[in-house]
Design an enzyme around this catalytic site. Structure first.
Site, PDB file in Angstrom:
ATOM      1  N   TYR A 137      28.790  18.442  94.976  1.00 18.64           N
ATOM      2  CA  TYR A 137      29.150  19.868  94.902  1.00 18.64           C
ATOM      3  C   TYR A 137      30.580  20.070  95.414  1.00 18.64           C
ATOM      4  CZ  TYR A 137      29.693  24.658  96.565  1.00 18.64           C
ATOM      5  OH  TYR A 137      30.205  25.907  96.826  1.00 18.64           O
ATOM      6  N   LYS A 192      34.413  21.331  93.595  1.00 19.89           N
ATOM      7  CA  LYS A 192      35.383  22.342  94.070  1.00 19.89           C
ATOM      8  C   LYS A 192      36.783  21.719  94.145  1.00 19.89           C
ATOM      9  CE  LYS A 192      32.657  25.851  94.516  1.00 19.89           C
ATOM     10  NZ  LYS A 192      32.707  26.857  93.464  1.00 19.89           N
ATOM     11  N   SER A 226      35.879  26.705  98.363  1.00 16.36           N
ATOM     12  CA  SER A 226      35.040  26.612  99.558  1.00 16.36           C
ATOM     13  C   SER A 226      35.758  25.835 100.657  1.00 16.36           C
ATOM     14  CB  SER A 226      33.755  25.873  99.167  1.00 16.36           C
ATOM     15  OG  SER A 226      33.063  25.450 100.300  1.00 16.36           O
TER      16      SER A 226
HETATM   17  P1  NAD Z   1      25.020  32.220  93.224  1.00 17.18           P
HETATM   18  O1  NAD Z   1      24.245  31.039  92.757  1.00 17.18           O
HETATM   19  O2  NAD Z   1      24.267  33.347  93.804  1.00 17.18           O
HETATM   20  O3  NAD Z   1      25.903  32.788  92.006  1.00 17.18           O
HETATM   21  C1  NAD Z   1      26.456  31.961  91.037  1.00 17.18           C
HETATM   22  C2  NAD Z   1      26.156  32.560  89.672  1.00 17.18           C
HETATM   23  O4  NAD Z   1      26.710  31.713  88.663  1.00 17.18           O
HETATM   24  C3  NAD Z   1      24.657  32.680  89.383  1.00 17.18           C
HETATM   25  O5  NAD Z   1      24.344  33.996  89.013  1.00 17.18           O
HETATM   26  C4  NAD Z   1      24.427  31.706  88.233  1.00 17.18           C
HETATM   27  O6  NAD Z   1      23.420  32.143  87.363  1.00 17.18           O
HETATM   28  C5  NAD Z   1      25.794  31.640  87.571  1.00 17.18           C
HETATM   29  N1  NAD Z   1      26.092  30.411  86.825  1.00 17.18           N
HETATM   30  C6  NAD Z   1      25.991  29.124  87.255  1.00 17.18           C
HETATM   31  N2  NAD Z   1      26.364  28.279  86.279  1.00 17.18           N
HETATM   32  C7  NAD Z   1      26.731  29.035  85.209  1.00 17.18           C
HETATM   33  C8  NAD Z   1      27.212  28.744  83.908  1.00 17.18           C
HETATM   34  N3  NAD Z   1      27.381  27.487  83.477  1.00 17.18           N
HETATM   35  N4  NAD Z   1      27.481  29.774  83.081  1.00 17.18           N
HETATM   36  C9  NAD Z   1      27.314  31.053  83.476  1.00 17.18           C
HETATM   37  N5  NAD Z   1      26.858  31.386  84.690  1.00 17.18           N
HETATM   38  C10 NAD Z   1      26.568  30.396  85.552  1.00 17.18           C
HETATM   39  O7  NAD Z   1      26.131  31.693  94.225  1.00 17.18           O
HETATM   40  P2  NAD Z   1      27.084  32.505  95.226  1.00 17.18           P
HETATM   41  O8  NAD Z   1      26.657  32.225  96.606  1.00 17.18           O
HETATM   42  O9  NAD Z   1      27.229  33.903  94.783  1.00 17.18           O
HETATM   43  O10 NAD Z   1      28.438  31.698  95.016  1.00 17.18           O
HETATM   44  C11 NAD Z   1      29.431  32.127  94.100  1.00 17.18           C
HETATM   45  C12 NAD Z   1      30.542  31.100  94.066  1.00 17.18           C
HETATM   46  O11 NAD Z   1      31.076  30.943  95.379  1.00 17.18           O
HETATM   47  C13 NAD Z   1      30.094  29.707  93.630  1.00 17.18           C
HETATM   48  O12 NAD Z   1      31.113  29.127  92.851  1.00 17.18           O
HETATM   49  C14 NAD Z   1      29.940  28.961  94.938  1.00 17.18           C
HETATM   50  O13 NAD Z   1      30.112  27.584  94.780  1.00 17.18           O
HETATM   51  C15 NAD Z   1      31.070  29.580  95.752  1.00 17.18           C
HETATM   52  N6  NAD Z   1      30.849  29.453  97.204  1.00 17.18           N
HETATM   53  C16 NAD Z   1      29.679  29.901  97.733  1.00 17.18           C
HETATM   54  C17 NAD Z   1      29.435  29.744  99.098  1.00 17.18           C
HETATM   55  C18 NAD Z   1      28.136  30.200  99.700  1.00 17.18           C
HETATM   56  O14 NAD Z   1      27.800  29.733 100.789  1.00 17.18           O
HETATM   57  N7  NAD Z   1      27.379  31.101  99.071  1.00 17.18           N
HETATM   58  C19 NAD Z   1      30.411  29.137  99.910  1.00 17.18           C
HETATM   59  C20 NAD Z   1      31.610  28.715  99.339  1.00 17.18           C
HETATM   60  C21 NAD Z   1      31.815  28.889  97.966  1.00 17.18           C
HETATM   61  N1  UFG Z   2      21.147  24.760 109.966  1.00 16.91           N
HETATM   62  C1  UFG Z   2      20.033  24.589 110.763  1.00 16.91           C
HETATM   63  N2  UFG Z   2      18.819  24.797 110.205  1.00 16.91           N
HETATM   64  C2  UFG Z   2      18.641  25.182 108.911  1.00 16.91           C
HETATM   65  C3  UFG Z   2      19.807  25.358 108.102  1.00 16.91           C
HETATM   66  C4  UFG Z   2      21.046  25.129 108.681  1.00 16.91           C
HETATM   67  O1  UFG Z   2      20.138  24.243 111.945  1.00 16.91           O
HETATM   68  O2  UFG Z   2      17.497  25.330 108.462  1.00 16.91           O
HETATM   69  C5  UFG Z   2      22.478  24.543 110.576  1.00 16.91           C
HETATM   70  C6  UFG Z   2      23.274  23.446 109.896  1.00 16.91           C
HETATM   71  O3  UFG Z   2      22.930  22.201 110.412  1.00 16.91           O
HETATM   72  C7  UFG Z   2      24.701  23.877 110.218  1.00 16.91           C
HETATM   73  C8  UFG Z   2      24.623  25.411 110.253  1.00 16.91           C
HETATM   74  O4  UFG Z   2      23.246  25.721 110.421  1.00 16.91           O
HETATM   75  O5  UFG Z   2      25.048  23.417 111.472  1.00 16.91           O
HETATM   76  C9  UFG Z   2      25.117  26.053 108.984  1.00 16.91           C
HETATM   77  O6  UFG Z   2      24.461  25.460 107.884  1.00 16.91           O
HETATM   78  P1  UFG Z   2      24.556  26.049 106.405  1.00 16.91           P
HETATM   79  O7  UFG Z   2      23.809  25.122 105.511  1.00 16.91           O
HETATM   80  O8  UFG Z   2      24.172  27.481 106.409  1.00 16.91           O
HETATM   81  O9  UFG Z   2      26.122  26.009 106.097  1.00 16.91           O
HETATM   82  P2  UFG Z   2      27.112  24.768 105.973  1.00 16.91           P
HETATM   83  O10 UFG Z   2      28.346  25.147 106.700  1.00 16.91           O
HETATM   84  O11 UFG Z   2      26.498  23.504 106.369  1.00 16.91           O
HETATM   85  O12 UFG Z   2      27.348  24.711 104.406  1.00 16.91           O
HETATM   86  C10 UFG Z   2      27.999  25.801 103.749  1.00 16.91           C
HETATM   87  C11 UFG Z   2      27.606  25.861 102.293  1.00 16.91           C
HETATM   88  C12 UFG Z   2      28.105  24.661 101.562  1.00 16.91           C
HETATM   89  C13 UFG Z   2      29.575  24.490 101.783  1.00 16.91           C
HETATM   90  C14 UFG Z   2      29.867  24.452 103.260  1.00 16.91           C
HETATM   91  C15 UFG Z   2      31.336  24.379 103.559  1.00 16.91           C
HETATM   92  O13 UFG Z   2      26.202  25.888 102.156  1.00 16.91           O
HETATM   93  O14 UFG Z   2      27.903  24.891 100.189  1.00 16.91           O
HETATM   94  O15 UFG Z   2      29.366  25.626 103.869  1.00 16.91           O
HETATM   95  O16 UFG Z   2      31.958  25.488 103.062  1.00 16.91           O
HETATM   96  F1  UFG Z   2      29.978  23.345 101.200  1.00 16.91           F
END
Ligand code: NAD
Ligand code: UFG
Length: 341
Positions: free
Chosen positions: A149, A153, A124
């Site tokens: 979190y 990572k 991330s």
């Molecule tokens: P998500 O929660 O939709 O998917 C993650 C999946 O992992 C889920 O289906 C959950 O059931 C499974 N899981 C969690 N712990 C587990 C375990 N111990 N064993 C087996 N399965 C397990 O999340 P996502 O948004 O699809 O994110 C996928 C990956 O990308 C994650 O590692 C997340 O940290 C990373 N990521 C997500 C974002 C975002 O904003 N969505 C941003 C940066 C990185």
């Molecule tokens: N925001 C609002 N109102 C809301 C939700 C979000 O104004 O109800 C704003 C936040 O303050 C921020 C922007 O929208 O300025 C984006 O917020 P998100 O929570 O959607 O995304 P972030 O960039 O803050 O966080 C995301 C992931 C984290 C990750 C991070 C950096 O959720 O897991 O990107 O990669 F760590």
């Protein structure tokens, strides 16, 4: 290729599974469903006419994972599985370290035993901490994690870097995602957060379908053009394609590779709300509230390395992202749980 997709039932994983199947790969999902719904499998089948194999396993269960690897003989692992809620990680840091770091360690142990030497990991942009400048490049230093979190990572990246250093036959690809939004164009799969969404786009779509009264924009006095924070939103299908590009590029003795997956464009919160309104002919109700603690002002990628080396770049616009997010939410107002099958 036969690919173990950990977390493949989740938001990004399910979109990637679809693109893998479309390209003729054989993804096998390993997920414990802690943050996903079994209905995802039916939806994938509706889209690509193939129901992928699914193992309901917690990655920390070494015995079960070992059996799965024994049976399947994977070529590659794409490792999405993990918990991802920033707020929850602050309340339950031990759970996050145990689940995310613990499961990655077990996975690597089992991979080693079965001589699976290719792994693509979901990292991330959070690993950069508070950016000193934007756009962020892969050569920029990993910062101080803002929450547990983010720390998981950083730790998993370190473990994977060590593995790549020690075992010259290992190929490790760290993909640093920026802000994934959007959904498959069919509206059959999408992001389905539990409870009140932490993230901006799912909050907006829930306001749009009447599940939430109004959006609160966290802060409008930041040093940006309109006072709201700037992020690099990327369509989840572009992100999925980024994994396919990485997969294609993996060669023998590739070693360690790190790529930002973003669009390279910064969009403010207010701009995203306006784009959503334009794309969907709606007017999202919003109010300004106080700043959210820990938010960075500006965060966007320099994504040129992925283009140069993987021939990958994001193709979807902000309007596409807004249209597809709303399409998914409109068709599934309460997510997978009560969606019509
Ligand atoms: P998500 O929660 O939709 O998917 C993650 C999946 O992992 C889920 O289906 C959950 O059931 C499974 N899981 C969690 N712990 C587990 C375990 N111990 N064993 C087996 N399965 C397990 O999340 P996502 O948004 O699809 O994110 C996928 C990956 O990308 C994650 O590692 C997340 O940290 C990373 N990521 C997500 C974002 C975002 O904003 N969505 C941003 C940066 C990185
Ligand atoms: N925001 C609002 N109102 C809301 C939700 C979000 O104004 O109800 C704003 C936040 O303050 C921020 C922007 O929208 O300025 C984006 O917020 P998100 O929570 O959607 O995304 P972030 O960039 O803050 O966080 C995301 C992931 C984290 C990750 C991070 C950096 O959720 O897991 O990107 O990669 F760590």
């Amino acid at each position: 290729m036969k690919i173990c997709v950990t977390g493949g039932m989740g938001y990004i994983g399910s979109h990637t599974v679809i693109e893998l199947i479309k390209k003729g790969h054989e993804p096998v999902i390993v997920d414990n469903l802690v943050n996903s719904n079994p209905e995802v499998l039916n939806r994938i089948k509706k889209i690509v006419k193939v129901k992928p194999k699914f193992y309901e396993i917690d990655l920390r269960d070494e015995k079960k994972l070992d059996k799965c690897f024994q049976k399947e003989k994977f070529d590659v692992v794409i490792h999405f599985a993990g918990l991802k809620s920033v707020g929850e990680s602050v309340k339950k840091p031990k759970l996050y370290y145990d689940n995310n770091i613990g499961s990655s360690k077990v996975l690597l142990k089992v991979m080693k035993k079965h001589k699976v030497r290719n792994i693509i990991f979901s990292s991330s942009a959070t690993v950069y901490g508070v950016p000193k400048h934007v756009p962020l490049r892969e050569t920029d230093p990993v910062g101080k994690a803002a929450n547990p979190y983010g720390q998981t990572k950083i730790e998993i990246e370190k473990i994977l870097m060590k593995v790549a250093k020690e075992d010259k036959k290992m190929n490790v690809v760290l993909l640093r995602y920026f802000n994934p939004v959007g959904a498959h164009e069919s509206g059959l799969i999408g992001e389905d957060p539990n409870g009140i969404p932490n993230n901006l786009m799912p909050y907006i779509t829930q306001v749009a379908v009447g599940r939430r009264k109004e959006l609160t924009i966290f802060g409008n006095n930041y040093p940006t053009k309109d006072g709201t924070c700037i992020r690099d939103y990327i369509h989840v299908v572009d992100l999925a394609m980024g994994h396919l590009a990485a997969l294609k590029a993996i060669k023998k003795k590739w070693g360690l590779k790190i790529y930002n997956l973003g669009t390279g464009k910064g969009t403010s919160v207010l701009e995203l709300v306006k784009a959503f309104n334009r794309a969907n002919k709606l007017k999202i109700k919003f109010v300004y509230g106080p700043r959210r603690p820990g938010d960075v002002v500006k965060n966007y990628a320099n994504a040129s390395k992925a283009y140069k080396e993987l021939n990958w770049k994001a193709t979807h616009s902000i309007v596409d992202m807004c249209r597809d997010s709303y399409n998914w939410q409109k068709k599934n107002p309460t997510g997978y749980q009560k969606a019509k099958k």
